[in-house]
Design a protein around this motif. Sequence first.
Motif, PDB file in Angstrom:
ATOM      1  N   LEU A  39       0.851  -1.190   0.000  1.00 53.45           N
ATOM      2  CA  LEU A  39       0.000   0.000   0.000  1.00 53.45           C
ATOM      3  C   LEU A  39       0.886   1.239   0.000  1.00 53.45           C
ATOM      4  N   THR A  40       0.613   2.131  -0.915  1.00 52.28           N
ATOM      5  CA  THR A  40       1.424   3.331  -1.079  1.00 52.28           C
ATOM      6  C   THR A  40       0.514   4.546  -1.127  1.00 52.28           C
ATOM      7  N   GLY A  44      -0.608  14.692  -4.272  1.00 57.73           N
ATOM      8  CA  GLY A  44      -1.165  15.553  -5.293  1.00 57.73           C
ATOM      9  C   GLY A  44      -0.568  15.490  -6.680  1.00 57.73           C
ATOM     10  N   THR A  45       0.717  15.355  -6.809  1.00 57.52           N
ATOM     11  CA  THR A  45       1.329  15.395  -8.139  1.00 57.52           C
ATOM     12  C   THR A  45       1.764  14.012  -8.623  1.00 57.52           C
ATOM     13  N   ASP A  46       1.414  12.959  -7.916  1.00 65.23           N
ATOM     14  CA  ASP A  46       1.827  11.620  -8.333  1.00 65.23           C
ATOM     15  C   ASP A  46       1.215  11.246  -9.671  1.00 65.23           C
ATOM     16  N   ARG A  47       2.019  10.517 -10.449  1.00 64.88           N
ATOM     17  CA  ARG A  47       1.556   9.975 -11.733  1.00 64.88           C
ATOM     18  C   ARG A  47       1.988   8.526 -11.800  1.00 64.88           C
ATOM     19  N   VAL A  97       1.025  -0.891  -4.982  1.00 67.41           N
ATOM     20  CA  VAL A  97       2.121  -0.914  -5.948  1.00 67.41           C
ATOM     21  C   VAL A  97       2.703  -2.326  -5.901  1.00 67.41           C
ATOM     22  N   PRO A  98       2.673  -3.045  -7.033  1.00 67.14           N
ATOM     23  CA  PRO A  98       3.136  -4.437  -7.055  1.00 67.14           C
ATOM     24  C   PRO A  98       4.575  -4.574  -6.597  1.00 67.14           C
ATOM     25  N   GLU A  99       4.843  -5.733  -5.979  1.00 65.01           N
ATOM     26  CA  GLU A  99       6.193  -6.006  -5.492  1.00 65.01           C
ATOM     27  C   GLU A  99       7.154  -6.349  -6.619  1.00 65.01           C
TER      28      GLU A  99
END
Length: 100
Positions: A39-40, A44-47, A97-99
């Motif tokens: 879990l991540t 605001g600016t993440d893509r 986010v996959p390992e």
Amino acid sequence: MFDENSRYVKCSTVQVEMVNGARVLAVKLRRLPYVPGKLTETKGTDRLDIMAHRRYKDGTKFWHVADANTELEANRLVERERNENPLVQEETRFIVVPES
């Protein structure tokens, strides 16, 4: 037909007939695999392409992150609607986010 790193490269295809009678090649729907991950928190600016570059050193693998979250529209995972009221706080959002 697809690049080697495309999510569709291993998908089966089928010929279908369009309304105008033309026959075209279509990709069959694919089942999303279970993908373990971490879990991540998104900010605001993440893509997704930047997150994929950090994880895989390849931004075109953004779809791995989308698949892990079963989101059909990948960009919805990081979209944020700005509220005009400054008293409204942004909610914290997490994605998997996959390992690997």
